[in-house]
Enzyme design. Structure first.
Site, short mmCIF file in Angstrom:
data_model
loop_
_atom_site.label_atom_id
_atom_site.label_comp_id
_atom_site.label_asym_id
_atom_site.label_seq_id
_atom_site.Cartn_x
_atom_site.Cartn_y
_atom_site.Cartn_z
N ARG A 38 0.82 -1.23 0.00
CA ARG A 38 0.00 0.00 0.00
C ARG A 38 0.85 1.27 0.00
O ARG A 38 0.45 2.30 0.56
CB ARG A 38 -0.94 0.05 1.20
CG ARG A 38 -1.83 -1.16 1.36
CD ARG A 38 -2.93 -1.24 0.33
NE ARG A 38 -3.79 -2.36 0.63
CZ ARG A 38 -3.67 -3.57 0.09
NH1 ARG A 38 -2.74 -3.81 -0.82
NH2 ARG A 38 -4.49 -4.53 0.41
N SER A 75 -11.74 2.80 3.74
CA SER A 75 -11.08 2.49 5.01
C SER A 75 -10.39 3.73 5.54
O SER A 75 -9.58 4.34 4.84
CB SER A 75 -10.02 1.41 4.80
OG SER A 75 -10.63 0.26 4.30
N GLU A 104 -5.42 6.22 6.65
CA GLU A 104 -5.10 5.94 5.25
C GLU A 104 -5.27 7.16 4.34
O GLU A 104 -4.50 7.34 3.40
CB GLU A 104 -5.98 4.80 4.76
CG GLU A 104 -5.54 4.34 3.41
CD GLU A 104 -6.34 3.16 2.95
OE1 GLU A 104 -5.90 2.05 3.24
OE2 GLU A 104 -7.36 3.34 2.30
P1 NAP Z 1 -11.14 -7.71 4.98
O1 NAP Z 1 -11.40 -8.52 3.77
O2 NAP Z 1 -12.14 -7.72 6.10
O3 NAP Z 1 -9.72 -8.04 5.55
C1 NAP Z 1 -9.23 -7.35 6.68
C2 NAP Z 1 -7.75 -7.60 6.80
O4 NAP Z 1 -7.48 -8.98 6.81
C3 NAP Z 1 -6.98 -7.01 5.64
O5 NAP Z 1 -5.81 -6.45 6.17
C4 NAP Z 1 -6.61 -8.21 4.81
O6 NAP Z 1 -5.35 -8.09 4.24
C5 NAP Z 1 -6.54 -9.30 5.82
N1 NAP Z 1 -6.87 -10.58 5.21
C6 NAP Z 1 -8.12 -11.10 5.01
N2 NAP Z 1 -8.02 -12.29 4.44
C7 NAP Z 1 -6.71 -12.54 4.25
C8 NAP Z 1 -5.98 -13.62 3.70
N3 NAP Z 1 -6.61 -14.70 3.23
N4 NAP Z 1 -4.63 -13.54 3.66
C9 NAP Z 1 -4.00 -12.46 4.14
N5 NAP Z 1 -4.63 -11.40 4.68
C10 NAP Z 1 -5.96 -11.44 4.75
O7 NAP Z 1 -10.85 -6.20 4.57
P2 NAP Z 1 -11.75 -5.03 3.99
O8 NAP Z 1 -11.46 -3.82 4.80
O9 NAP Z 1 -13.18 -5.44 3.77
O10 NAP Z 1 -11.08 -4.82 2.59
C11 NAP Z 1 -11.21 -5.76 1.56
C12 NAP Z 1 -9.98 -5.72 0.72
O11 NAP Z 1 -9.83 -4.41 0.17
C13 NAP Z 1 -8.72 -6.02 1.52
O12 NAP Z 1 -7.86 -6.75 0.71
C14 NAP Z 1 -8.18 -4.63 1.80
O13 NAP Z 1 -6.80 -4.58 1.98
C15 NAP Z 1 -8.58 -3.92 0.53
N6 NAP Z 1 -8.58 -2.47 0.67
C16 NAP Z 1 -7.54 -1.79 0.12
C17 NAP Z 1 -7.43 -0.44 0.22
C18 NAP Z 1 -6.27 0.25 -0.42
O14 NAP Z 1 -5.64 -0.24 -1.32
N7 NAP Z 1 -5.94 1.39 0.04
C19 NAP Z 1 -8.42 0.27 0.91
C20 NAP Z 1 -9.48 -0.45 1.47
C21 NAP Z 1 -9.54 -1.84 1.36
P3 NAP Z 1 -4.97 -7.17 2.97
O15 NAP Z 1 -5.12 -5.76 3.46
O16 NAP Z 1 -3.54 -7.51 2.71
O17 NAP Z 1 -5.86 -7.54 1.87
#
Ligand code: NAP
Length: 348
Positions: A153, A230, A328
């Protein structure tokens, strides 16, 4: 011009539809020593109530161009193109590499800045090059993916070179082929749809439906999407810290292992366990009824209302778990505001 819908006006505003216009705006602000802020889709910004006393330059360079490159396809995209439309057209051609990044708001030029990622994909894996306008020299140059120094990120555009480059276009290298299936959320959704050999388009549909369920796809009829998505990053902590992260009932925090004995903890879990339920109301600001990680503008919130809630959340999480959440979004026009400074602090 922002998805959160708080903050004052820009003292000056310009919209660049080509590199020459962007360069002229940069020169104009430089010649007059006027601060410059570069705006993309406004989906990751908190603007101060007093506005921005400088020039806001909206990067609106267009164009999406597909070219075969051996067994790959290069997609050359202007910085102002809405990101999700790029993902949609790529998957409609059967190209894989971006499908998990569906439903993310903002423009394409913003994606390399924080190396946008979701569900096991991030743009660093498919970016071949980025054309930037260097404010130091006034000239454009092409950076390879490696030159961008991508991390989790993050990139040089957020780090050592913050504010130096304007992203003008991004070239992605994609391939026809199977989509990325890395996260249980996505796999389960595809199983529910009985798709055993999903295409990139199937994965896009599944991701869109998951994200909509969390209020993470911008929708004017859904008040939970009046946010920056987020608000806090998911913290990465030492594995030794994890046994101390337990709920009231004694349950362990979800933890995802990373190389080097570090683990990633969902900020959403820490926030909920610190007493902030979905739908929490704090005056005109609040927490999304669908996702604890999104602070929402409930209608007439000011930037100060949003900051006050963010500060309250960060304090509670720090008191309860000893983890200092980092925000963020980018903060614009706040100067040395103490609330913003506190939100960016990493430890006491
Ligand atoms: P989520 O799916 O509830 O996941 C929460 C956290 O758990 C995230 O940090 C995610 O890692 C981690 N996670 C879940 N499953 C995983 C796995 N199988 N292996 C490794 N790590 C795992 O999160 P959410 O807030 O609803 O977001 C969904 C996705 O959108 C996530 O991938 C999140 O990172 C992404 N997102 C990205 C941004 C950005 O690029 N700025 C902003 C908002 C959300 P990761 O963060 O590594 O995925």
């Amino acid at each position: 011009m922002t998805t959160l819908g708080v903050g004052g006006r820009a003292r000056w505003f310009a919209r660049a539809t080509d590199v020459e216009e962007a360069a002229a705006a940069v020169k104009w602000s430089g010649d007059r020593s006027v601060p410059l802020f570069v705006l993309g889709g406004g989906s990751n910004l908190v603007v101060a109530d007093g506005g921005f006393d400088g020039l806001v330059l909206q990067m609106a360079l267009g164009g999406v161009d597909f070219r075969a490159n051996g067994d790959a396809t290069r997609v050359h995209v202007g910085a102002g193109e809405p990101w999700d439309e790029v993902v949609a057209v790529a998957v409609s051609r059967g190209l894989a590499g971006l499908e998990c990044l569906s439903g993310i708001p903002g423009t394409t030029g913003g994606t390399p800045i924080q190396n946008v990622g979701a569900y096991g994909q991030d743009v660093s894996r498919s970016i071949a090059s980025v054309t930037v306008l260097d404010r130091m020299t006034g000239a454009t140059k092409v950076l390879t993916g490696r030159d961008c120094r991508f991390g989790y990120r993050t990139s040089r555009f957020k780090g050592e070179d913050a504010g130096r480059f304007l992203v003008c276009d991004v070239t992605f290298e994609l391939r026809a082929g199977p989509p990325t299936l890395a996260y249980p959320d996505v796999i389960t959704e595809l199983e529910r749809r009985r798709l055993t050999a999903p295409s990139p388009a199937d994965v896009r549909d599944a991701v869109l439906s998951i994200r909509r369920g969390k209020g993470m796809v911008i929708d004017p009829t859904d008040p939970d999407t009046r946010s920056v998505g987020s608000f806090f990053m998911n913290p990465v902590v030492d594995a030794a810290h994890v046994p101390r992260l337990t709920s009231e009932g004694g349950g362990r925090a979800p933890a995802y292992e990373l190389p080097g004995g570090r683990v990633k903890i969902p900020a959403a879990w820490l926030i909920e366990q610190s007493g902030f339920a979905r739908g929490y109301e704090a005056g005109a600001a609040g927490i999304s009824s669908k996702h604890p990680l999104a602070i929402v503008n409930r209608g007439a919130a000011t930037a100060r209302d949003v900051l006050a809630l963010a500060v309250q959340i960060k304090r509670k999480v720090a008191d309860r778990f000893g983890i200092w959440l980092r925000p963020e979004p980018a903060f614009v026009g706040f100067g040395d505001d103490p609330d913003v400074a506190f939100l960016q602090e990493t430890e006491s």
